[in-house]
Design an enzyme around this catalytic site. Sequence first.
Site, PDB file in Angstrom:
ATOM      1  N   ASN A   1       0.810  -1.219   0.000  1.00  0.00           N
ATOM      2  CA  ASN A   1       0.000   0.000   0.000  1.00  0.00           C
ATOM      3  C   ASN A   1       0.846   1.272   0.000  1.00  0.00           C
ATOM      4  O   ASN A   1       0.304   2.368  -0.060  1.00  0.00           O
ATOM      5  CB  ASN A   1      -0.924   0.012   1.219  1.00  0.00           C
ATOM      6  CG  ASN A   1      -1.953  -1.095   1.176  1.00  0.00           C
ATOM      7  OD1 ASN A   1      -2.355  -1.526   0.097  1.00  0.00           O
ATOM      8  ND2 ASN A   1      -2.381  -1.567   2.339  1.00  0.00           N
TER       9      ASN A   1
ATOM     10  N   HIS B   1      11.154 -20.706  -5.150  1.00  0.00           N
ATOM     11  CA  HIS B   1      11.058 -22.165  -5.042  1.00  0.00           C
ATOM     12  C   HIS B   1      12.272 -22.749  -4.319  1.00  0.00           C
ATOM     13  O   HIS B   1      12.217 -23.881  -3.826  1.00  0.00           O
ATOM     14  CB  HIS B   1      10.864 -22.813  -6.426  1.00  0.00           C
ATOM     15  CG  HIS B   1      12.104 -22.944  -7.245  1.00  0.00           C
ATOM     16  ND1 HIS B   1      12.407 -22.108  -8.302  1.00  0.00           N
ATOM     17  CD2 HIS B   1      13.123 -23.838  -7.192  1.00  0.00           C
ATOM     18  CE1 HIS B   1      13.549 -22.486  -8.845  1.00  0.00           C
ATOM     19  NE2 HIS B   1      14.005 -23.534  -8.196  1.00  0.00           N
TER      20      HIS B   1
ATOM     21  N   ASP C   1       2.499   7.743   3.458  1.00  0.00           N
ATOM     22  CA  ASP C   1       2.738   6.666   2.487  1.00  0.00           C
ATOM     23  C   ASP C   1       2.697   7.168   1.050  1.00  0.00           C
ATOM     24  O   ASP C   1       3.199   6.499   0.146  1.00  0.00           O
ATOM     25  CB  ASP C   1       1.714   5.543   2.675  1.00  0.00           C
ATOM     26  CG  ASP C   1       0.275   6.034   2.589  1.00  0.00           C
ATOM     27  OD1 ASP C   1      -0.016   7.106   3.161  1.00  0.00           O
ATOM     28  OD2 ASP C   1      -0.545   5.355   1.959  1.00  0.00           O
ATOM     29  N   GLU C   2       2.124   8.353   0.825  1.00  0.00           N
ATOM     30  CA  GLU C   2       2.097   8.918  -0.526  1.00  0.00           C
ATOM     31  C   GLU C   2       2.957  10.170  -0.654  1.00  0.00           C
ATOM     32  O   GLU C   2       3.151  10.674  -1.752  1.00  0.00           O
ATOM     33  CB  GLU C   2       0.654   9.257  -0.925  1.00  0.00           C
ATOM     34  CG  GLU C   2      -0.288   8.060  -0.891  1.00  0.00           C
ATOM     35  CD  GLU C   2       0.190   6.912  -1.766  1.00  0.00           C
ATOM     36  OE1 GLU C   2       0.595   7.155  -2.920  1.00  0.00           O
ATOM     37  OE2 GLU C   2       0.165   5.763  -1.292  1.00  0.00           O
TER      38      GLU C   2
ATOM     39  N   ASP D   1       0.954   3.651  -3.579  1.00  0.00           N
ATOM     40  CA  ASP D   1       0.055   3.023  -4.547  1.00  0.00           C
ATOM     41  C   ASP D   1      -0.986   4.003  -5.072  1.00  0.00           C
ATOM     42  O   ASP D   1      -1.926   3.619  -5.758  1.00  0.00           O
ATOM     43  CB  ASP D   1      -0.642   1.812  -3.923  1.00  0.00           C
ATOM     44  CG  ASP D   1      -1.569   2.180  -2.770  1.00  0.00           C
ATOM     45  OD1 ASP D   1      -1.529   3.349  -2.330  1.00  0.00           O
ATOM     46  OD2 ASP D   1      -2.333   1.306  -2.314  1.00  0.00           O
TER      47      ASP D   1
ATOM     48  N   SER E   1      19.211 -22.605 -10.101  1.00  0.00           N
ATOM     49  CA  SER E   1      18.020 -21.899  -9.613  1.00  0.00           C
ATOM     50  C   SER E   1      18.384 -20.683  -8.760  1.00  0.00           C
ATOM     51  O   SER E   1      19.290 -20.735  -7.932  1.00  0.00           O
ATOM     52  CB  SER E   1      17.153 -22.837  -8.782  1.00  0.00           C
ATOM     53  OG  SER E   1      16.384 -23.667  -9.596  1.00  0.00           O
ATOM     54  N   GLY E   2      17.615 -19.616  -8.959  1.00  0.00           N
ATOM     55  CA  GLY E   2      17.808 -18.406  -8.168  1.00  0.00           C
ATOM     56  C   GLY E   2      18.923 -17.516  -8.650  1.00  0.00           C
ATOM     57  O   GLY E   2      19.030 -16.363  -8.238  1.00  0.00           O
TER      58      GLY E   2
ATOM     59  N   ASP F   1       8.124 -16.218  -9.033  1.00  0.00           N
ATOM     60  CA  ASP F   1       9.167 -17.031  -8.404  1.00  0.00           C
ATOM     61  C   ASP F   1      10.368 -16.170  -8.022  1.00  0.00           C
ATOM     62  O   ASP F   1      11.413 -16.198  -8.667  1.00  0.00           O
ATOM     63  CB  ASP F   1       9.592 -18.147  -9.363  1.00  0.00           C
ATOM     64  CG  ASP F   1      10.462 -19.198  -8.678  1.00  0.00           C
ATOM     65  OD1 ASP F   1      10.608 -19.130  -7.445  1.00  0.00           O
ATOM     66  OD2 ASP F   1      10.987 -20.078  -9.388  1.00  0.00           O
TER      67      ASP F   1
END
Length: 492
Positions: A130, A296, A143-144, A133, A441-442, A345
């Site tokens: 949030n 993963h 926040d803004e 946003d 992976s990664g 992922d």
Amino acid sequence: MALNSGPPAFGPYYENHGYQLENYPPRHLVNTNAYVPYPVPYCASAVPQYIPRVITDTSTPPAVHLQPKSSSGIVFTSKAKKIICVAISIGIILIGAVIATIFLWKFVKTTCPNSGIECGTSGTCINPANWCDGISHCPSGEDENHCVRLYGPKFILQVYSSHNKSWYPVCHDDWNDFYGKIACKDMGYNMNSFYSSQGITDNSGATSYMKLNLSAGNVDLYEKLYTSNVCFSKTVVSLRCIECGTVIKVNQLNRIVGGTIAAPGEWPWQVSLHVQGIHVCGGSIITPEWIVTAAHCVEEPLSSPRYWTAFAGLLRQSVMFYGSGYKVQKIISHPNYDSKTKNNDVALMKLQTPLIFNEKIRPVCLPNPGMMFEPTQLCWISGWGATYEKGKTSDILNAVMVPIIESWRCNSRYVYNNMITPAMICAGYLKGKIDSCQGDSGGPLVTEKNSVWWLVGDTSWGSGCAKANRPGVYGNLTVFTDWIYQQMQANR
């Protein structure tokens, strides 16, 4: 990592728009239900999925026994002694409870649970998603009002105007490194890693800017900024919060299609992630404290940070066996990660102690909003993965060049048949022979643009290794940049 040669192919534009787009509604996290995969019989399960079972010992902390002391020189009866001892014990317990309550209250008061972000001094906590946003969630709108980002390949500093609902470049008039460090801190960077802040010519065609009002007094940086149509210096702020994407000079002849053994310092952002002394996955350094990897890799039973150790600046696994590495403090997986489809992922690891950068250990740059990777842009993957399907992990770090493959081509019925979402990128060769494999992976999918190396993706999945019409699939980091900054900010 398969290391055979293959013909080139070219991919599409992968543009990182970032959040709060000016011309259409703000982009939220990718909806995993919007892309229903249609697997076909010939598509094998996603790889690599090397998840060893880890057995750990648990221990129970010793009990603490309080032994209150009685005053000396006075004679009490046995019954009186018992009463006094009980009273003193209760008093000590009550005092301890009060002290513990005070400490707990202070901790809860200043800390947001579940990686939330605190709204200034109000104590209100909001979800990182949030933050910036376009909708005010904090009581005072913090926040803004504290929304900053770096835009495009030249790292142009932009600040969001909640009043005008738009992003503006910051005019370099009266700007200095002090303000630059504040902006970097608000993006989640440690101010100790601050690199540079300078004025550059603005070629974006902007007609409005954010400018500093020095007469505003000793107030918050964002209260000093106001929109203006005039920028006297005719330059905007280019902000580098960290010196990323640079490598030492290496023999470029080693970088040939077909793969090579990596040279020291050639891929300085590459890390090896170990569980109980065994290489399991790769990762990419983005700050001294933060590493990007695949979600993963850290699925159950390996979701606890205590299992993991990161090794940086080393090329051989056999050398890492004798090293201590860097312990992991926290693991944050993308909240919308789908273990079945491998959508979203991506995960972050925060180290207990920061890395010390040198020629062999350096960060790669996150792709800024506005970045566009052209169809002719070539990428590189690196890792200690197997050099053939179902093979053993390589002792030495390898690297190979792979072109991006258009998503429409990768989603064709002869390739992955609509399994590729916008949160994924295909890269490799449809003729096979060159690919990532188990153990990669990664790890990073990177490209060089404007003399800077950018993290385009993280190695995610594929059907087998180096098979025809089964290229490697990578997490699309241009989609995740906003989320990464939010987590860095929430977990400073």
